[in-house]
Design an enzyme around this catalytic site. Sequence first.
Site, PDB file in Angstrom:
ATOM      1  N   ASP A 185     -18.515 -11.399  12.399  1.00  0.00           N
ATOM      2  CA  ASP A 185     -18.543 -11.663  13.831  1.00  0.00           C
ATOM      3  C   ASP A 185     -19.117 -10.503  14.637  1.00  0.00           C
ATOM      4  O   ASP A 185     -18.725  -9.347  14.430  1.00  0.00           O
ATOM      5  CB  ASP A 185     -17.085 -11.901  14.270  1.00  0.00           C
ATOM      6  CG  ASP A 185     -16.969 -12.323  15.723  1.00  0.00           C
ATOM      7  OD1 ASP A 185     -17.328 -13.468  16.022  1.00  0.00           O
ATOM      8  OD2 ASP A 185     -16.513 -11.506  16.544  1.00  0.00           O
ATOM      9  N   HIS A 209     -19.483 -23.192  16.680  1.00  0.00           N
ATOM     10  CA  HIS A 209     -18.343 -23.278  17.605  1.00  0.00           C
ATOM     11  C   HIS A 209     -18.606 -22.601  18.951  1.00  0.00           C
ATOM     12  O   HIS A 209     -17.759 -22.669  19.831  1.00  0.00           O
ATOM     13  CB  HIS A 209     -17.120 -22.643  16.949  1.00  0.00           C
ATOM     14  CG  HIS A 209     -17.275 -21.167  16.778  1.00  0.00           C
ATOM     15  ND1 HIS A 209     -18.221 -20.613  15.930  1.00  0.00           N
ATOM     16  CD2 HIS A 209     -16.668 -20.129  17.384  1.00  0.00           C
ATOM     17  CE1 HIS A 209     -18.164 -19.308  16.015  1.00  0.00           C
ATOM     18  NE2 HIS A 209     -17.233 -18.975  16.887  1.00  0.00           N
ATOM     19  N   ASP A 210     -19.728 -21.904  19.075  1.00  0.00           N
ATOM     20  CA  ASP A 210     -20.058 -21.236  20.343  1.00  0.00           C
ATOM     21  C   ASP A 210     -21.144 -21.965  21.119  1.00  0.00           C
ATOM     22  O   ASP A 210     -21.573 -21.490  22.173  1.00  0.00           O
ATOM     23  CB  ASP A 210     -20.589 -19.816  20.073  1.00  0.00           C
ATOM     24  CG  ASP A 210     -19.524 -18.883  19.547  1.00  0.00           C
ATOM     25  OD1 ASP A 210     -18.335 -19.088  19.875  1.00  0.00           O
ATOM     26  OD2 ASP A 210     -19.876 -17.944  18.816  1.00  0.00           O
ATOM     27  N   ASP A 261     -13.721 -15.465   8.287  1.00  0.00           N
ATOM     28  CA  ASP A 261     -14.453 -14.928   9.437  1.00  0.00           C
ATOM     29  C   ASP A 261     -13.975 -13.490   9.604  1.00  0.00           C
ATOM     30  O   ASP A 261     -12.771 -13.236   9.674  1.00  0.00           O
ATOM     31  CB  ASP A 261     -14.111 -15.760  10.688  1.00  0.00           C
ATOM     32  CG  ASP A 261     -15.232 -15.764  11.701  1.00  0.00           C
ATOM     33  OD1 ASP A 261     -15.783 -14.682  11.972  1.00  0.00           O
ATOM     34  OD2 ASP A 261     -15.553 -16.842  12.244  1.00  0.00           O
ATOM     35  N   GLU A 265     -23.478 -12.547  12.231  1.00  0.00           N
ATOM     36  CA  GLU A 265     -23.842 -12.998  13.572  1.00  0.00           C
ATOM     37  C   GLU A 265     -24.551 -11.834  14.252  1.00  0.00           C
ATOM     38  O   GLU A 265     -23.914 -10.861  14.644  1.00  0.00           O
ATOM     39  CB  GLU A 265     -22.587 -13.391  14.369  1.00  0.00           C
ATOM     40  CG  GLU A 265     -22.961 -13.952  15.733  1.00  0.00           C
ATOM     41  CD  GLU A 265     -21.790 -13.995  16.726  1.00  0.00           C
ATOM     42  OE1 GLU A 265     -21.777 -14.886  17.576  1.00  0.00           O
ATOM     43  OE2 GLU A 265     -20.913 -13.116  16.669  1.00  0.00           O
TER      44      GLU A 265
HETATM   45  C1  GLC Z   1     -18.467 -14.264  18.320  1.00  0.00           C
HETATM   46  C2  GLC Z   1     -17.697 -15.536  18.074  1.00  0.00           C
HETATM   47  C3  GLC Z   1     -17.162 -16.026  19.388  1.00  0.00           C
HETATM   48  C4  GLC Z   1     -16.238 -14.978  19.949  1.00  0.00           C
HETATM   49  C5  GLC Z   1     -16.917 -13.610  20.014  1.00  0.00           C
HETATM   50  C6  GLC Z   1     -15.909 -12.516  20.174  1.00  0.00           C
HETATM   51  O1  GLC Z   1     -19.574 -14.462  19.118  1.00  0.00           O
HETATM   52  O2  GLC Z   1     -18.501 -16.471  17.430  1.00  0.00           O
HETATM   53  O3  GLC Z   1     -16.503 -17.260  19.266  1.00  0.00           O
HETATM   54  O4  GLC Z   1     -15.819 -15.338  21.229  1.00  0.00           O
HETATM   55  O5  GLC Z   1     -17.631 -13.289  18.858  1.00  0.00           O
HETATM   56  O6  GLC Z   1     -15.208 -12.324  18.977  1.00  0.00           O
END
Ligand code: GLC
Length: 555
Positions: free
Chosen positions: A199, A328-329, A98, A256
């Site tokens: 991310d 996971h979110d 990640d 993402e």
């Molecule tokens: C992304 C991750 C999340 C995290 C955020 C800040 O959205 O998936 O879990 O809190 O970034 O890094």
Amino acid sequence: MNKKWWHDKTAYQIYPKSFYDTNGDGIGDLKGIISKLDYLKDLGIDIIWLSPIYQSPFVDQGYDISDYYKIDESFGTMEDFDTLLAEAKKRNMYILMDLVINHCSDKHKWFQEALKNPEGEYGDYFYFRKGTNGNPPSNYRSYFGKSAWQQVEGTDYYYLHMFAKEQPDLNWENPKLLNELYTMINWWLEKGVAGFRIDAIINIKKDLTFQSLEPDGPDGLVSVWRMVENVDGVGKLLEDLKKNTFEKYQAFTVAEVFNMKKDELVEFIGENGHFSTMFDFSAHSLSMGEHGWYDSKPVQFMDFKKALFHSQQECQEVGFLANIIENHDEPRGVNRFLPDHAQNPAGAKMLGTISILLRGIPFLYQGQEIGMQNCPMDSIDDYDDISTHNEYLTALEAGLSKDEALKVCCLNSRDNARTPMQWDASANAGFTSQTPWLKVNPNYKDLNVKAQLADENSVLCYYKKLLALRKSPEYRELFTYGKFVPLFEDDPDLFAYERTLEGKTVTVLANFGRTAKTLTLAIGSEADILLNSQPQADIHNGQISLNSCQVIVTG
Ligand code: GLC
Ligand code: CA
């Protein structure tokens, strides 16, 4: 279209902290992942994305990195990681790290140095700005609530943090910082990782005027998202990133990206795009509340179908999306996307099928393959997630009672997906021999891997067949490159489509409705049933009957 090594692969996201604990500290670890590689191989997985395992204070569960070159000791050692790489390679599997490079941890040495002298060399790795009249430089609200600017004690300097105050944003306008990032990324690629999940990457380009914007809430603040939305130029940063790192290694990257600008799809994931692929969040965005979780709405079936059909059609001439049900979110997909009567094993099979046979790269999230569900919590104190605590407060401030605010969290919390993986019916679902770091879902006695491996009608055994079909020599090309054609678009119960390639067609039919349905298809009675989620299926003269929550794939 040039074929790439990753086009026909299936991926699986591991949330290491909750996957499998081998040393009894209640936290999943790398040795745990290694011991489950055969399980994943057997399921049909090729690519594994690990949520962050770097050294971190875990304010945001590892998305706050204090050393990009170290494995956090709660997960094990760099030696364990090298073993994982080697063991994955033996099985023809690939590991993705990640990549969290919009921000780092406030405990990272760069930031510690910067704090000492915001005007010095390391100060320029971040965004330090002076406040005006004791107020922050602008009225941005961070993604986790409250001002996105944090004052440096004893000075009139503030630093920008789009997420928690312990996650200072990195200054992508500074070539020195960029060089540090490129070097680090190439170091991991040299080590043998196959690529990265990237991310929050859309946030790296800031509007350097940092001007205040029209408030969007009673706190007088505006979501920092608006600043990102208004600024151009992220493409140049992303292209440089790719050229200096991923491209040289033919790395696989999945980004993402929420809310890219409309016409940028080709630039992002076209043949020469910034990334290999990016997640399709179109269905997940449907439930987003205007002000927070407290005003989020349930997903309606027709909207869900429309959103996915739209992404599929928009993307198929351009590139590959990464298709997900959950991560996971997000809360568990079974509870979010299925109507009440379908929140059961039959529904889980149906939801898995329609997602995994779409055009794109399927990403499973740990536990999805056994139909894991949202976890009921009795109190806000049961939650660990920083964002859940913030959303709870936001809900209270908006006038909800404590009970109502807790309900909102039960529906939306990121911890729904983060509860430990349910391996068997023994204490703590076999995840750990001691106390797990987060509550285990009480349904583990009935819902676990061991029980499902022993039951050929289970969700898990069905997922194996589903992935095997997608990768079978006969249909692999079709599921990878075949066109997506929607069917029964206006039907309020059916989620149906075809995949076609060079005269060959596969039809996917799922009945989300409460009652059985008989359909007339353009297929003859000679069509074969390739996959069926329930014992019975009848095809007669192009007519086919589907029970409630039944999915059938014909070819
Ligand atoms: C992304 C991750 C999340 C995290 C955020 C800040 O959205 O998936 O879990 O809190 O970034 O890094
Ligand atoms: Ca452990």
